[in-house]
Design a protein around this motif. Structure first.
Motif, PDB file in Angstrom:
ATOM      1  N   LEU A  39       0.826  -1.209   0.000  1.00 41.46           N
ATOM      2  CA  LEU A  39       0.000   0.000   0.000  1.00 41.46           C
ATOM      3  C   LEU A  39       0.858   1.256   0.000  1.00 41.46           C
ATOM      4  N   LEU A  40       1.976   1.234   0.701  1.00 38.76           N
ATOM      5  CA  LEU A  40       2.888   2.384   0.720  1.00 38.76           C
ATOM      6  C   LEU A  40       3.497   2.623  -0.666  1.00 38.76           C
ATOM      7  N   ILE A  41       3.902   1.544  -1.338  1.00 36.95           N
ATOM      8  CA  ILE A  41       4.448   1.681  -2.697  1.00 36.95           C
ATOM      9  C   ILE A  41       3.386   2.229  -3.643  1.00 36.95           C
ATOM     10  N   LEU A  42       2.154   1.741  -3.509  1.00 33.17           N
ATOM     11  CA  LEU A  42       1.056   2.224  -4.353  1.00 33.17           C
ATOM     12  C   LEU A  42       0.773   3.700  -4.113  1.00 33.17           C
ATOM     13  N   SER A  43       0.785   4.127  -2.851  1.00 34.79           N
ATOM     14  CA  SER A  43       0.498   5.536  -2.540  1.00 34.79           C
ATOM     15  C   SER A  43       1.543   6.460  -3.163  1.00 34.79           C
ATOM     16  N   ILE A  44       2.815   6.020  -3.174  1.00 30.30           N
ATOM     17  CA  ILE A  44       3.862   6.820  -3.819  1.00 30.30           C
ATOM     18  C   ILE A  44       3.629   6.859  -5.324  1.00 30.30           C
ATOM     19  N   CYS A  45       3.242   5.727  -5.885  1.00 26.80           N
ATOM     20  CA  CYS A  45       2.962   5.656  -7.323  1.00 26.80           C
ATOM     21  C   CYS A  45       1.813   6.588  -7.703  1.00 26.80           C
ATOM     22  N   TRP A  46       0.753   6.561  -6.902  1.00 29.60           N
ATOM     23  CA  TRP A  46      -0.414   7.397  -7.194  1.00 29.60           C
ATOM     24  C   TRP A  46      -0.126   8.881  -7.015  1.00 29.60           C
ATOM     25  N   SER A  47       0.887   9.219  -6.232  1.00 27.49           N
ATOM     26  CA  SER A  47       1.210  10.633  -6.002  1.00 27.49           C
ATOM     27  C   SER A  47       1.669  11.326  -7.275  1.00 27.49           C
ATOM     28  N   ARG A  62       7.097  12.258 -13.778  1.00 27.18           N
ATOM     29  CA  ARG A  62       5.952  11.394 -13.493  1.00 27.18           C
ATOM     30  C   ARG A  62       6.235   9.949 -13.885  1.00 27.18           C
ATOM     31  N   LEU A  63       6.803   9.737 -15.055  1.00 28.67           N
ATOM     32  CA  LEU A  63       7.097   8.375 -15.492  1.00 28.67           C
ATOM     33  C   LEU A  63       8.176   7.730 -14.634  1.00 28.67           C
ATOM     34  N   THR A  64       9.134   8.525 -14.181  1.00 27.86           N
ATOM     35  CA  THR A  64      10.179   7.981 -13.315  1.00 27.86           C
ATOM     36  C   THR A  64       9.579   7.418 -12.029  1.00 27.86           C
ATOM     37  N   ILE A  65       8.664   8.189 -11.423  1.00 26.91           N
ATOM     38  CA  ILE A  65       8.027   7.738 -10.181  1.00 26.91           C
ATOM     39  C   ILE A  65       7.213   6.475 -10.400  1.00 26.91           C
ATOM     40  N   THR A  66       6.373   6.473 -11.416  1.00 29.24           N
ATOM     41  CA  THR A  66       5.467   5.338 -11.631  1.00 29.24           C
ATOM     42  C   THR A  66       6.225   4.065 -12.012  1.00 29.24           C
ATOM     43  N   ILE A  67       7.227   4.205 -12.887  1.00 25.86           N
ATOM     44  CA  ILE A  67       7.966   3.008 -13.322  1.00 25.86           C
ATOM     45  C   ILE A  67       8.818   2.447 -12.190  1.00 25.86           C
ATOM     46  N   VAL A  68       9.461   3.333 -11.416  1.00 28.00           N
ATOM     47  CA  VAL A  68      10.261   2.878 -10.276  1.00 28.00           C
ATOM     48  C   VAL A  68       9.377   2.166  -9.254  1.00 28.00           C
ATOM     49  N   CYS A  69       8.189   2.698  -9.003  1.00 32.02           N
ATOM     50  CA  CYS A  69       7.268   2.070  -8.049  1.00 32.02           C
ATOM     51  C   CYS A  69       6.779   0.717  -8.554  1.00 32.02           C
ATOM     52  N   LEU A 111      -2.291  -8.923  -7.500  1.00 32.77           N
ATOM     53  CA  LEU A 111      -2.609  -8.697  -8.912  1.00 32.77           C
ATOM     54  C   LEU A 111      -3.291  -7.345  -9.122  1.00 32.77           C
ATOM     55  N   LEU A 112      -4.226  -7.003  -8.239  1.00 36.76           N
ATOM     56  CA  LEU A 112      -4.879  -5.698  -8.324  1.00 36.76           C
ATOM     57  C   LEU A 112      -3.871  -4.570  -8.122  1.00 36.76           C
ATOM     58  N   SER A 113      -2.903  -4.785  -7.243  1.00 38.05           N
ATOM     59  CA  SER A 113      -1.875  -3.768  -6.995  1.00 38.05           C
ATOM     60  C   SER A 113      -1.044  -3.524  -8.246  1.00 38.05           C
ATOM     61  N   TYR A 114      -0.712  -4.592  -8.972  1.00 41.89           N
ATOM     62  CA  TYR A 114       0.015  -4.428 -10.239  1.00 41.89           C
ATOM     63  C   TYR A 114      -0.788  -3.579 -11.222  1.00 41.89           C
ATOM     64  N   PHE A 115      -2.073  -3.927 -11.342  1.00 43.80           N
ATOM     65  CA  PHE A 115      -2.921  -3.212 -12.305  1.00 43.80           C
ATOM     66  C   PHE A 115      -3.031  -1.727 -11.956  1.00 43.80           C
ATOM     67  N   PHE A 116      -3.294  -1.426 -10.690  1.00 44.32           N
ATOM     68  CA  PHE A 116      -3.483  -0.021 -10.303  1.00 44.32           C
ATOM     69  C   PHE A 116      -2.157   0.741 -10.219  1.00 44.32           C
ATOM     70  N   ALA A 117      -1.036   0.018 -10.184  1.00 42.28           N
ATOM     71  CA  ALA A 117       0.260   0.687 -10.231  1.00 42.28           C
ATOM     72  C   ALA A 117       0.604   1.132 -11.655  1.00 42.28           C
ATOM     73  N   THR A 118       0.002   0.473 -12.657  1.00 43.92           N
ATOM     74  CA  THR A 118       0.257   0.852 -14.053  1.00 43.92           C
ATOM     75  C   THR A 118      -0.626   2.005 -14.522  1.00 43.92           C
ATOM     76  N   ASP A 147      -6.243  14.354 -14.235  1.00 43.19           N
ATOM     77  CA  ASP A 147      -5.436  14.200 -13.024  1.00 43.19           C
ATOM     78  C   ASP A 147      -6.275  14.386 -11.765  1.00 43.19           C
ATOM     79  N   LYS A 148      -7.148  15.393 -11.770  1.00 41.04           N
ATOM     80  CA  LYS A 148      -8.003  15.644 -10.602  1.00 41.04           C
ATOM     81  C   LYS A 148      -8.937  14.468 -10.348  1.00 41.04           C
ATOM     82  N   MET A 149      -9.477  13.903 -11.415  1.00 39.88           N
ATOM     83  CA  MET A 149     -10.347  12.731 -11.264  1.00 39.88           C
ATOM     84  C   MET A 149      -9.553  11.523 -10.770  1.00 39.88           C
ATOM     85  N   SER A 150      -8.327  11.376 -11.280  1.00 41.37           N
ATOM     86  CA  SER A 150      -7.495  10.227 -10.919  1.00 41.37           C
ATOM     87  C   SER A 150      -7.109  10.245  -9.449  1.00 41.37           C
ATOM     88  N   ARG A 151      -6.923  11.436  -8.880  1.00 38.51           N
ATOM     89  CA  ARG A 151      -6.528  11.554  -7.476  1.00 38.51           C
ATOM     90  C   ARG A 151      -7.553  10.908  -6.545  1.00 38.51           C
TER      91      ARG A 151
END
Length: 222
Positions: A100-108, A120-127, A156-163, A185-189
């Protein structure tokens, strides 16, 4: 040799069955007896609660007669069944919370300006890579099964929502409209975390409600 149902892992309850039987004499010569001493020792074992990673919830003894296929005679014995409940704290604190912590950083990343494509891509891909690497680290703690457990579905859900943040970033860059990008972006938050929570809860409730071997603290879902 016990049959286990691990669909609700790591929130599962299992039964350990020990069958003690007499193979020497048939019923006309000998009858087994569950003594007070046997019951007392089983109760002491339950109260000791000494199986690491499990809580002993209950036990039961039952006299049984069986037909010996070797000589065709009826013999007897008794079955001792312990009901054990998995201690899920380890999996919550060592696996679920870090994910959950990794996902929260990814979603940030959706809070960063859409023009900052590289950041943005650096954060998401690293996470995402961190999530995959972490899954390999904890793989030895997960059962290897032909069906999905509660834990498998959460991963599996975490992988999907991390992408999703990466896909959103690429889409915003391709369509090249700052106003639309900001709206997305506002909707995604709100949408991404909410969708993750709802999908995880709904799927897990469906699995738990279809299985009877769930820890007592989650029985309200079944």
């Amino acid at each position: 040799k016990n049959l286990y149902n691990l669909k609700t892992f790591p929130f599962d309850v299992q039964k350990l069955s020990i069958y003690l039987r007499n193979d020497l004499s048939d019923l006309s010569e000998y009858r087994s007896l569950v003594s007070t001493w046997t019951y007392k020792k089983a109760l002491e074992f339950k109260l000791e609660n000494s199986i690491q990673g499990w809580n002993l919830k209950d036990f039961n003894m039952e006299y049984k007669i069986y037909d010996d296929p070797n000589d065709g005679k009826y013999k007897d014995g008794f079955e001792l069944v312990f009901e054990i409940e998995r201690k899920s704290g380890y999996y919550i604190f060592k696996i679920i919370i870090p994910i959950l912590l990794i996902l929260s950083i990814c979603w940030s990343s959706v809070w960063i300006d859409p023009k900052e494509l590289e950041s943005r891509l650096t954060i998401t891909i690293v996470c995402l890579l961190s999530l995959i690497a972490y899954n390999f680290v904890v793989d030895d703690d997960l059962p290897k099964l032909s069906y999905l457990t509660v834990m498998d579905i959460m991963i599996l859900l975490s992988y999907f929502f991390a992408t999703l943040p990466s896909l959103i970033t690429i889409f915003n860059h391709v369509q090249n409209n700052d106003e639309i990008a900001l709206k997305i972006d506002k909707m995604s938050r709100v949408f991404i975390p909410l969708a993750y929570i709802l999908s995880t809860v709904i799927i897990n409730i469906w699995i738990i409600s279809s299985s009877k071997n769930t820890i007592s603290s989650l029985n309200f879902m079944s």
